[in-house]
Scaffold this active site. Sequence first.
Site, PDB file in Angstrom:
ATOM      1  N   GLU A 196       1.080  -4.914 -10.728  1.00 50.65           N
ATOM      2  CA  GLU A 196       0.108  -5.275  -9.686  1.00 50.65           C
ATOM      3  C   GLU A 196       0.758  -6.391  -8.897  1.00 50.65           C
ATOM      4  O   GLU A 196       0.951  -7.494  -9.397  1.00 50.65           O
ATOM      5  CB  GLU A 196      -1.212  -5.721 -10.307  1.00 50.65           C
ATOM      6  CG  GLU A 196      -2.360  -5.786  -9.303  1.00 50.65           C
ATOM      7  CD  GLU A 196      -2.444  -7.116  -8.591  1.00 50.65           C
ATOM      8  OE1 GLU A 196      -2.004  -7.174  -7.412  1.00 50.65           O
ATOM      9  OE2 GLU A 196      -2.910  -8.079  -9.192  1.00 50.65           O
ATOM     10  N   THR A 229       9.672  -9.530  -8.013  1.00 52.93           N
ATOM     11  CA  THR A 229       9.824  -9.575  -9.466  1.00 52.93           C
ATOM     12  C   THR A 229       9.395  -8.267 -10.099  1.00 52.93           C
ATOM     13  O   THR A 229       9.993  -7.817 -11.094  1.00 52.93           O
ATOM     14  CB  THR A 229       9.009 -10.747 -10.044  1.00 52.93           C
ATOM     15  OG1 THR A 229       9.438 -11.961  -9.427  1.00 52.93           O
ATOM     16  CG2 THR A 229       9.193 -10.858 -11.541  1.00 52.93           C
ATOM     17  N   LEU A 255       2.087 -12.852 -16.717  1.00 53.34           N
ATOM     18  CA  LEU A 255       0.951 -13.312 -15.928  1.00 53.34           C
ATOM     19  C   LEU A 255       1.375 -14.059 -14.671  1.00 53.34           C
ATOM     20  O   LEU A 255       2.436 -14.684 -14.631  1.00 53.34           O
ATOM     21  CB  LEU A 255       0.080 -14.253 -16.770  1.00 53.34           C
ATOM     22  CG  LEU A 255      -0.411 -13.741 -18.124  1.00 53.34           C
ATOM     23  CD1 LEU A 255      -1.268 -14.799 -18.792  1.00 53.34           C
ATOM     24  CD2 LEU A 255      -1.175 -12.439 -17.974  1.00 53.34           C
ATOM     25  N   GLU A 306       3.148 -11.983   3.087  1.00 49.70           N
ATOM     26  CA  GLU A 306       2.098 -12.530   2.226  1.00 49.70           C
ATOM     27  C   GLU A 306       2.277 -14.043   2.134  1.00 49.70           C
ATOM     28  O   GLU A 306       3.229 -14.531   1.540  1.00 49.70           O
ATOM     29  CB  GLU A 306       2.166 -11.904   0.838  1.00 49.70           C
ATOM     30  CG  GLU A 306       1.021 -12.344  -0.051  1.00 49.70           C
ATOM     31  CD  GLU A 306       1.068 -11.723  -1.434  1.00 49.70           C
ATOM     32  OE1 GLU A 306      -0.011 -11.452  -1.984  1.00 49.70           O
ATOM     33  OE2 GLU A 306       2.175 -11.526  -1.962  1.00 49.70           O
ATOM     34  N   LYS A 357       6.306 -23.724   1.037  1.00 51.64           N
ATOM     35  CA  LYS A 357       6.351 -22.356   1.564  1.00 51.64           C
ATOM     36  C   LYS A 357       5.192 -22.113   2.529  1.00 51.64           C
ATOM     37  O   LYS A 357       5.384 -21.585   3.635  1.00 51.64           O
ATOM     38  CB  LYS A 357       6.295 -21.344   0.421  1.00 51.64           C
ATOM     39  CG  LYS A 357       6.242 -19.895   0.914  1.00 51.64           C
ATOM     40  CD  LYS A 357       5.744 -18.949  -0.153  1.00 51.64           C
ATOM     41  CE  LYS A 357       5.444 -17.575   0.452  1.00 51.64           C
ATOM     42  NZ  LYS A 357       4.782 -16.661  -0.494  1.00 51.64           N
ATOM     43  N   CYS A 386      -4.059 -12.327  -4.374  1.00 50.36           N
ATOM     44  CA  CYS A 386      -3.360 -11.146  -3.860  1.00 50.36           C
ATOM     45  C   CYS A 386      -4.281 -10.224  -3.078  1.00 50.36           C
ATOM     46  O   CYS A 386      -3.811  -9.426  -2.265  1.00 50.36           O
ATOM     47  CB  CYS A 386      -2.689 -10.391  -4.999  1.00 50.36           C
ATOM     48  SG  CYS A 386      -3.814  -9.933  -6.334  1.00 50.36           S
ATOM     49  N   TYR A 398      14.617  -3.271 -15.414  1.00 47.17           N
ATOM     50  CA  TYR A 398      14.748  -3.558 -16.845  1.00 47.17           C
ATOM     51  C   TYR A 398      14.385  -2.330 -17.672  1.00 47.17           C
ATOM     52  O   TYR A 398      15.051  -2.011 -18.668  1.00 47.17           O
ATOM     53  CB  TYR A 398      13.829  -4.715 -17.250  1.00 47.17           C
ATOM     54  CG  TYR A 398      14.082  -6.032 -16.566  1.00 47.17           C
ATOM     55  CD1 TYR A 398      15.347  -6.365 -16.064  1.00 47.17           C
ATOM     56  CD2 TYR A 398      13.052  -6.966 -16.405  1.00 47.17           C
ATOM     57  CE1 TYR A 398      15.570  -7.576 -15.429  1.00 47.17           C
ATOM     58  CE2 TYR A 398      13.267  -8.188 -15.784  1.00 47.17           C
ATOM     59  CZ  TYR A 398      14.521  -8.488 -15.293  1.00 47.17           C
ATOM     60  OH  TYR A 398      14.738  -9.692 -14.674  1.00 47.17           O
ATOM     61  N   LYS A 445       3.632 -13.737 -21.583  1.00 43.95           N
ATOM     62  CA  LYS A 445       4.447 -14.733 -20.897  1.00 43.95           C
ATOM     63  C   LYS A 445       3.620 -15.287 -19.743  1.00 43.95           C
ATOM     64  O   LYS A 445       3.485 -14.658 -18.694  1.00 43.95           O
ATOM     65  CB  LYS A 445       5.745 -14.146 -20.360  1.00 43.95           C
ATOM     66  CG  LYS A 445       6.649 -15.216 -19.731  1.00 43.95           C
ATOM     67  CD  LYS A 445       7.354 -14.686 -18.495  1.00 43.95           C
ATOM     68  CE  LYS A 445       7.973 -15.807 -17.687  1.00 43.95           C
ATOM     69  NZ  LYS A 445       7.012 -16.772 -17.127  1.00 43.95           N
ATOM     70  N   TRP A 488       0.394 -17.153 -11.692  1.00 42.42           N
ATOM     71  CA  TRP A 488      -0.154 -18.504 -11.801  1.00 42.42           C
ATOM     72  C   TRP A 488      -1.467 -18.690 -11.047  1.00 42.42           C
ATOM     73  O   TRP A 488      -2.101 -19.730 -11.160  1.00 42.42           O
ATOM     74  CB  TRP A 488       0.860 -19.554 -11.317  1.00 42.42           C
ATOM     75  CG  TRP A 488       1.541 -19.282  -9.996  1.00 42.42           C
ATOM     76  CD1 TRP A 488       2.838 -18.907  -9.815  1.00 42.42           C
ATOM     77  CD2 TRP A 488       0.982 -19.407  -8.682  1.00 42.42           C
ATOM     78  NE1 TRP A 488       3.121 -18.772  -8.476  1.00 42.42           N
ATOM     79  CE2 TRP A 488       1.997 -19.081  -7.761  1.00 42.42           C
ATOM     80  CE3 TRP A 488      -0.271 -19.776  -8.182  1.00 42.42           C
ATOM     81  CZ2 TRP A 488       1.801 -19.096  -6.381  1.00 42.42           C
ATOM     82  CZ3 TRP A 488      -0.482 -19.784  -6.812  1.00 42.42           C
ATOM     83  CH2 TRP A 488       0.542 -19.449  -5.934  1.00 42.42           C
TER      84      TRP A 488
END
Length: 502
Positions: A268, A249, A166, A398, A353, A303, A256, A192, A168
């Site tokens: 997404e 990520t 997930l 972004e 940031k 997003c 993986y 997670k 944040w």
Amino acid sequence: MAPLLSATEYASLARDLVLPSQAFIDGAFVPAVSGETFQTLNPATGQVLTRIAACDRRDVDIAVAKAKAAFEDGRWSRRTPAERKAALLRFADSLELHLQELAVLESLDSGKPIRECVNTDVPEAIHTIRWHAELIDKIYDHTAPVGADTVALVVREAIGVVGLVLPWNFPLLMLAWKIGPALAAGCSVIVKPAKETTLSTLRVAELASEAGIPPGVFNVLPGGGAEVGEPLGLHMDVSMVSFTGSTETGRRFLRYAADSNLKRVVLECGGKNPAVVMKDVDDLDEVAQHIVNGAFWNMGENCSASSRLIVHADIKEALLERIGQHMKAWKMGDPLNPDHRLGALVSSAHFEKVRTYLEQAGAEALKVVFGGHTEGDAFVQPTVVDGVGPDSRLFREEIFGPILSVTTFRDTEEAIALANDSVYGLAAAVYTNRLSTAFRLAREIRAGVVTVNCFGEGDITTPFGGYKESGFGGRDKSIWAHDQYTEQKTIWVDTTDRSRAA
């Protein structure tokens, strides 16, 4: 819709909360194997809320084993659709009973305004669970048109153990988007949550267990990406991972999968979404209201935020004036005060940031029309920056904060080119009074969701996901979300009467 309480009442609720602090595995709260913990902060105040179990690879192995056992013995996966539906509806009812509590948890942990948690995030999460529950016994399998002596069945089966990773920015709502179809399909899930925002996910898992979701079916592992996300992505007994977060990520999860069991991966990821305003619009005030909502809702930590205003040069000044008028209603401050529409950014690191983009606007000599200031190390004023060209970082990257960049165009072809000048393709908005223009832009803009004369993402009935570097492998929401949590199987049956042939 639940009523909004006063700031004093929300502060009282916050003081009385018992905060979850352990992992949730096999139907119970447990400490991490290592005994390690990490602190979670209230981003609006910087105060420590609690310490939470810091899971690692050993906890992942335990949770996967429990989830696999639950899946294989059929305690959930082989329940009838009607039984799973009933359990999920009880679960949704429990969430509704605890709506205010969940809203306060979400606001404390993420900095989100309580009004958004109460009015949008928690109710939409509950609606999502109910919608997918109701869909369980309405998705039919198929037969194929074959010969008279054969029956060919095309059926769906739950894919197995799935990892749900997930973001944040919408912890509870993104959880619902994923567990809704996954649990409806019969999967066992290991969630997670983002390390910054764990509390609401842990509480939801507890409520799910109380509502009758069997042990091992819904597990939650708090912790970092390297410690929990990577082992989930590499685990040979995890059949699928659904991830929402950064494109960087997301790429890791594809690696993986390649390095393990070629598990299914649904991503997404990021967005740099255009809002294209044509010269022919006749209600600039309404357009301005949508633009402000699209840019600053959830502090721009969204997003699908309309972070690029691409407006016809002839109406730019008039539109900016109206945007400024609507921004006056967007008060910033304590997230637990329902009068505030802008809360705190999720962490001091993210605040830093976002702040660099304000500095970048100065370095590029861009015009800050509204906002541009910060408060403390958590709050950023809603900001509008004019004169942003396609080469600017503000146009291309972004930001994930309350900063709207403004770029002008002269004709439709230039508007389309600017809208598509991005590695992302998640969402877009088009504002025009001409139907032909609306359909042309909606077709030619490369994005997974295009709204016309409004800002939004559709509703639970419509799929959500993006083109290009915004998405991969599937969609959240809608009936299509169920496909990614199931395998498709052909069962071919020869029905020849062999006794007659003999």
